[in-house]
Scaffold this motif. Structure first.
Motif, short mmCIF file in Angstrom:
data_model
loop_
_atom_site.label_atom_id
_atom_site.label_comp_id
_atom_site.label_asym_id
_atom_site.label_seq_id
_atom_site.Cartn_x
_atom_site.Cartn_y
_atom_site.Cartn_z
N LEU A 156 -8.70 -15.57 3.67
CA LEU A 156 -7.65 -14.93 4.47
C LEU A 156 -6.56 -14.35 3.57
CD1 LEU A 156 -6.62 -14.29 7.31
CD2 LEU A 156 -5.48 -16.51 7.33
N PHE A 157 -6.17 -15.09 2.54
CA PHE A 157 -5.16 -14.58 1.62
C PHE A 157 -5.66 -13.32 0.92
CE2 PHE A 157 -3.57 -14.25 -2.73
CZ PHE A 157 -2.21 -14.09 -2.49
N ALA A 158 -6.87 -13.36 0.39
CA ALA A 158 -7.41 -12.21 -0.33
C ALA A 158 -7.50 -10.98 0.57
CB ALA A 158 -8.78 -12.54 -0.92
N ALA A 159 -7.99 -11.18 1.80
CA ALA A 159 -8.15 -10.05 2.71
C ALA A 159 -6.80 -9.44 3.08
CB ALA A 159 -8.88 -10.51 3.98
N LEU A 160 -5.83 -10.28 3.41
CA LEU A 160 -4.52 -9.75 3.82
C LEU A 160 -3.76 -9.14 2.65
CD1 LEU A 160 -3.36 -12.57 6.27
CD2 LEU A 160 -4.12 -10.28 6.87
N TRP A 161 -3.86 -9.78 1.49
CA TRP A 161 -3.14 -9.26 0.33
C TRP A 161 -3.68 -7.88 -0.07
CZ3 TRP A 161 1.30 -11.17 -1.33
CH2 TRP A 161 1.84 -10.68 -2.53
N LEU A 162 -5.00 -7.75 -0.08
CA LEU A 162 -5.60 -6.46 -0.42
C LEU A 162 -5.30 -5.42 0.65
CD1 LEU A 162 -9.08 -7.61 -1.81
CD2 LEU A 162 -7.17 -6.65 -3.12
N PHE A 163 -5.42 -5.81 1.92
CA PHE A 163 -5.18 -4.86 3.01
C PHE A 163 -3.74 -4.36 3.01
CE2 PHE A 163 -4.10 -4.03 7.55
CZ PHE A 163 -5.01 -3.01 7.79
N SER A 164 -2.80 -5.25 2.67
CA SER A 164 -1.39 -4.88 2.70
C SER A 164 -0.89 -4.33 1.37
CB SER A 164 -0.54 -6.09 3.11
OG SER A 164 -0.64 -7.12 2.13
N SER A 165 -1.80 -4.15 0.40
CA SER A 165 -1.38 -3.67 -0.91
C SER A 165 -0.95 -2.20 -0.86
CB SER A 165 -2.51 -3.83 -1.93
OG SER A 165 -3.65 -3.07 -1.56
N ARG A 166 -1.27 -1.53 0.21
CA ARG A 166 -0.79 -0.17 0.43
C ARG A 166 -0.15 -0.12 1.81
NH1 ARG A 166 -5.51 4.07 1.74
NH2 ARG A 166 -3.66 5.03 2.69
N PRO A 167 0.76 0.81 2.06
CA PRO A 167 1.43 0.87 3.36
C PRO A 167 0.43 1.00 4.52
CG PRO A 167 2.57 2.25 1.78
CD PRO A 167 1.30 1.81 1.11
N ARG A 168 0.65 0.24 5.56
CA ARG A 168 -0.17 0.27 6.76
C ARG A 168 0.71 0.49 7.98
NH1 ARG A 168 -5.44 0.74 4.97
NH2 ARG A 168 -5.72 -0.66 3.19
N PRO A 169 0.13 0.96 9.08
CA PRO A 169 0.94 1.11 10.30
C PRO A 169 1.53 -0.23 10.73
CG PRO A 169 -1.18 2.21 10.54
CD PRO A 169 -1.26 1.41 9.28
N THR A 170 2.73 -0.18 11.26
CA THR A 170 3.37 -1.40 11.75
C THR A 170 2.45 -2.09 12.77
OG1 THR A 170 5.54 -0.39 11.46
CG2 THR A 170 5.43 -2.31 12.90
N MET A 171 2.32 -3.39 12.66
CA MET A 171 1.49 -4.28 13.48
C MET A 171 0.08 -4.45 12.94
SD MET A 171 2.59 -3.55 17.46
CE MET A 171 2.13 -1.82 17.45
#
Length: 266
Positions: free
Chosen positions: A184-199
């Motif tokens: 879960l940490f790896a997935a979220l950290w990588l996913f959020s490593s670039r700007p994403r839409p709010t929510m």
């Protein structure tokens, strides 16, 4: 087949004071979240500044402990207050609910957001990648305490825990450490490593955590005093995780389908 290493749940004894590994795992979770949060807060799209992490951590810590204890009583042992009203404050005796703690964190972030003028979902998107640190540490604490064991199994990594008999069992705490902590940490950290839409980051957290928890519950023993709630397989953990998955899907859909005004986070 493996054998439980018989770890002493007390890490340090200083005279009459005993410091348990489980308590130290909470410290690891809060400290790790604070350090990574300060680093993450340096990003241009962060809703808070690094110096504000201390205040946010205080809000979150109170939410985790108060929500976790109240949630356990509401979801898992509602009759305890009638038997022992002071049990609600004796958190050192065990009995904490992730789902209650999660609701407590959401309340804490909402209150902190009102104080500093930050949007609720911007704060949850910021905090979501930090939460698995505490989740993983907490599952290691469960393993050291010898609690939340899985069902019997003949898999090569099944483990014998002598207090529960000679049968090897799924080390479900380690499954949850791997999924709720590491993956879960790896997935979220990588996913959020670039700007994403709010929510979007919040939605992914809900889907992944809820899905991981729902799956592990199939090999984890249900709470003894509750048993299965329905169908000879539905547990309280699954009942509480299913709405998380559904809400996560809704947040992801809204994040990627609702047009953003000019200048909004993308």
């Amino acid at each position: 087949m493996l054998t439980y290493p018989d770890i002493d749940p007390v890490a340090i004894e200083l005279g009459p004071v005993a410091i348990h590994w489980y308590g130290l795992m909470y410290l690891v979770g809060f400290l790790g979240g604070w350090l990574l949060g300060r680093w993450r807060a340096q990003r241009a799209d962060s809703p808070i500044r690094p110096a504000q992490m201390e205040d946010m951590l205080v809000y979150v810590a109170i939410g985790v402990i108060a929500g976790g204890r109240i949630g356990y009583i509401i979801f898992y042992d509602p009759g305890i207050l009638a038997r022992d009203p002071l049990a609600i404050v004796r958190v050192w005796e065990g009995g904490m609910s992730f789902h209650g703690g999660f609701l407590g964190v959401l309340a804490a972030l909402w209150l902190y957001g009102r104080r500093i003028g930050a949007g609720f979902f911007r704060l949850t998107d910021f905090a979501a990648p930090l939460i698995p640190i505490g989740l993983g540490a907490g599952r290691l604490g469960n393993f050291i305490n010898g609690e939340l064991w899985g069902k019997t199994s003949d898999l090569p990594w099944a483990m014998v825990y002598p207090p529960m008999g000679p049968e090897p069992r799924h080390p479900s705490q380690l499954y949850e450490f791997a999924l709720e902590g590491v993956v879960l940490f790896a997935a979220l950290w990588l996913f959020s490593s670039r700007p994403r839409p709010t929510m979007a980051v919040s939605g992914l957290f809900l889907v992944l955590y809820g899905g991981f928890r729902f799956l592990v519950e199939f090999v984890r023993l249900p709470d003894e005093h509750l048993g299965y709630l329905a169908f000879d397989w539905l547990t309280m953990g699954q009942l509480l995780s299913a709405p998380m998955i559904a809400l996560g899907v809704v947040l992801l859909a809204l994040a990627y389908r609702v047009p953003k005004p000019d200048g909004a986070q993308t």
